[in-house]
Write a protein that holds these residues in place. Structure first.
Motif, PDB file in Angstrom:
ATOM      1  N   LEU A  82       7.743   9.046  88.551  1.00 18.79           N
ATOM      2  CA  LEU A  82       7.642   9.906  87.383  1.00 18.79           C
ATOM      3  C   LEU A  82       8.360   9.230  86.231  1.00 18.79           C
ATOM      4  O   LEU A  82       9.425   8.638  86.432  1.00 18.79           O
ATOM      5  CB  LEU A  82       8.328  11.247  87.665  1.00 18.79           C
ATOM      6  N   VAL A  83       7.821   9.321  85.040  1.00 21.03           N
ATOM      7  CA  VAL A  83       8.488   8.699  83.888  1.00 21.03           C
ATOM      8  C   VAL A  83       9.916   9.183  83.796  1.00 21.03           C
ATOM      9  O   VAL A  83      10.825   8.400  83.558  1.00 21.03           O
ATOM     10  CB  VAL A  83       7.811   9.060  82.548  1.00 21.03           C
ATOM     11  N   ARG A  84      10.094  10.478  83.994  1.00 21.28           N
ATOM     12  CA  ARG A  84      11.437  11.043  83.865  1.00 21.28           C
ATOM     13  C   ARG A  84      12.409  10.335  84.805  1.00 21.28           C
ATOM     14  O   ARG A  84      13.482   9.871  84.400  1.00 21.28           O
ATOM     15  CB  ARG A  84      11.400  12.546  84.182  1.00 21.28           C
ATOM     16  N   ARG A  85      12.005  10.207  86.064  1.00 23.90           N
ATOM     17  CA  ARG A  85      12.889   9.545  87.036  1.00 23.90           C
ATOM     18  C   ARG A  85      13.129   8.086  86.662  1.00 23.90           C
ATOM     19  O   ARG A  85      14.224   7.566  86.807  1.00 23.90           O
ATOM     20  CB  ARG A  85      12.251   9.593  88.420  1.00 23.90           C
ATOM     21  N   GLU A  86      12.054   7.418  86.221  1.00 22.96           N
ATOM     22  CA  GLU A  86      12.172   6.008  85.850  1.00 22.96           C
ATOM     23  C   GLU A  86      13.233   5.858  84.771  1.00 22.96           C
ATOM     24  O   GLU A  86      14.095   4.991  84.836  1.00 22.96           O
ATOM     25  CB  GLU A  86      10.811   5.511  85.346  1.00 22.96           C
ATOM     26  N   ILE A  87      13.173   6.748  83.794  1.00 20.96           N
ATOM     27  CA  ILE A  87      14.114   6.675  82.674  1.00 20.96           C
ATOM     28  C   ILE A  87      15.523   7.029  83.139  1.00 20.96           C
ATOM     29  O   ILE A  87      16.493   6.335  82.835  1.00 20.96           O
ATOM     30  CB  ILE A  87      13.655   7.611  81.529  1.00 20.96           C
ATOM     31  N   GLU A  88      15.615   8.086  83.945  1.00 19.68           N
ATOM     32  CA  GLU A  88      16.938   8.491  84.429  1.00 19.68           C
ATOM     33  C   GLU A  88      17.574   7.423  85.295  1.00 19.68           C
ATOM     34  O   GLU A  88      18.782   7.201  85.250  1.00 19.68           O
ATOM     35  CB  GLU A  88      16.828   9.820  85.189  1.00 19.68           C
ATOM     36  N   SER A  89      16.741   6.724  86.075  1.00 13.35           N
ATOM     37  CA  SER A  89      17.302   5.675  86.944  1.00 13.35           C
ATOM     38  C   SER A  89      17.745   4.467  86.118  1.00 13.35           C
ATOM     39  O   SER A  89      18.451   3.594  86.615  1.00 13.35           O
ATOM     40  CB  SER A  89      16.286   5.261  88.004  1.00 13.35           C
TER      41      SER A  89
END
Lengths: 230, 230
Positions: A82-89
């Motif tokens: 998910l983009v969100r996870r990618e960014i958060e990671s």
DNA sequence: TTGAGTTATATGGATAGACATAAAAAAGGC
DNA sequence: GCCTTTTTTATGTCTATCCATATAACTCAA
């Protein structure tokens, strides 16, 4: 009593292939003999060889035996997060914004992509995913309202359609493609880059039991690189 | 006597998950019970569940049991074929041309990419892969001559360095990345496109037992799309 | 109450033995 | 020689039974 594990056998065989003890195309001893050599059961050798074959290092055929692949398959595996996870990671703060929302009929190019026979009603969303201060990805999303009428009622102002769709229909058939595109006026504005800049994009079409669900075009900000190791 | 196969169990479990019989995050019965239900041995159920876990559908942990993954892992697998094979499988005639060859010292940016501590001598090759009449890919190849001195003697006028390297060192550690780039003057000329055109490119760095072997930048002609299904 | 130690349990893995199956090799018929 | 049938054989898979191991859940003392 130190039993030999299928992992050890895997590593031993892999090493023998890599070191050239067994050349490309060479035939390996049969499972029974290898089991005798290693002092283990045939099933143990079988599992080791089966997994190595799955990984593309070996080639197996009933009766003819096991051999080292002539051209070991090189395959890259990309996790699609998910983009969100990618960014958060990445340790960045994730922000989401809905830029545009309209209900319309599927244009011809979309019918082709989604394999539609008629111009079904679709929900068209344009969203922005932000990482910290940088505009990370523009999501151009088309949802087939005939297949997923519930999308009409969904609120996409706080949650991205990708996350909503994954929660709603977690399993589906997917066709995915990556390519390069030039920034048009809209993309240049939304991603904060120059007109004509080369941008990395992914496209994904999704079906649920052969019913077309959604098509999405994800355009990433300048300099994005999708990487993996193997 | 019709025995049940691990494939059937896999499909049955997959279908139960997809149809929502077991929801996201739900816990499955333990192997022993499932084996009793299916009327088979635990090993058979084990294999089915193990493979589904590998595919990212299930999550398994000793003692806690098996459950449906909350966010089923979406992963795309790309086979990385030889350009020649890729072109031939499109039914096109493959042509290869060596554009440039020079022996030099690794520039700073290359040292960074290949994790070199010193500017080793390298062989720099620029090659063109043609499909029918269309210029398909420009291969910008750098080979570390300290690790692979044999490359100095190799003839790259008829065979691409990629094929030579695969035959010479078939197994290696690889880091691969895909991104978008703009056509510079050289690329525009060699790929027959306009200056500034957005192009899809892959980059690959290769190591053999931690020794840097080669870095390659593969720039594809206009409109190239890398696709897969899952 | 809390932390350390113990127990119970689900998956992980090995084994020996059996039968299934695809396909190479041999045998047979013309 | 050439085609068809049979045999042989290496891998594919299943069973039943064992022991290993991680870890959740429980026990008990401080």
């Amino acid at each position: 009593m130190g039993q030999i594990s299928y992992r050890q056998i895997k590593e031993d065989v892999r090493s023998k292939v890599v070191r050239g003890v067994w050349a490309l195309g060479a035939e390996l001893p049969k499972e029974e003999d290898m089991a005798a050599d290693y002092g283990c059961a045939r099933a143990t050798v079988n599992r080791a060889l089966r997994e190595l074959a799955e990984e593309g290092l070996l080639e197996r055929k009933r009766k003819s035996g096991t051999r080292v692949r002539q051209a070991p398959v090189r395959q890259a595996r990309f996790d699609i997060p998910l983009v969100r996870r990618e960014i958060e990671s990445l340790g960045e703060r994730y922000t989401y914004r809905l830029l545009e929302r309209e209900e319309t009929q599927a244009p011809a190019w979309l019918c082709a992509r989604m394999r539609l026979t008629r111009p079904d009603p679709v929900l068209h969303l344009r969203c922005l995913h932000v990482a910290g201060d940088t505009h990370y990805q523009v999501e151009d999303r088309w949802i087939n309202l005939t297949t997923i009428p519930a999308a009409r009622e969904a609120d996409f102002t706080t949650q991205g359609p990708n996350e909503w769709l994954i929660a709603t229909i977690p399993f589906s058939d997917v066709e995915i493609g990556f390519s390069a595109t030039a920034a048009d006026a809209d993309l240049a504005r939304d991603l904060g880059c120059a007109l004509g800049d080369p941008l990395f994009q992914g496209e994904r079409s999704t079906w649920l039991n052969d019913a077309p669900v959604t098509y999405v075009r994800m355009v990433f900000g300048r300099g994005y690189k999708m990487t993996t190791r193997y």
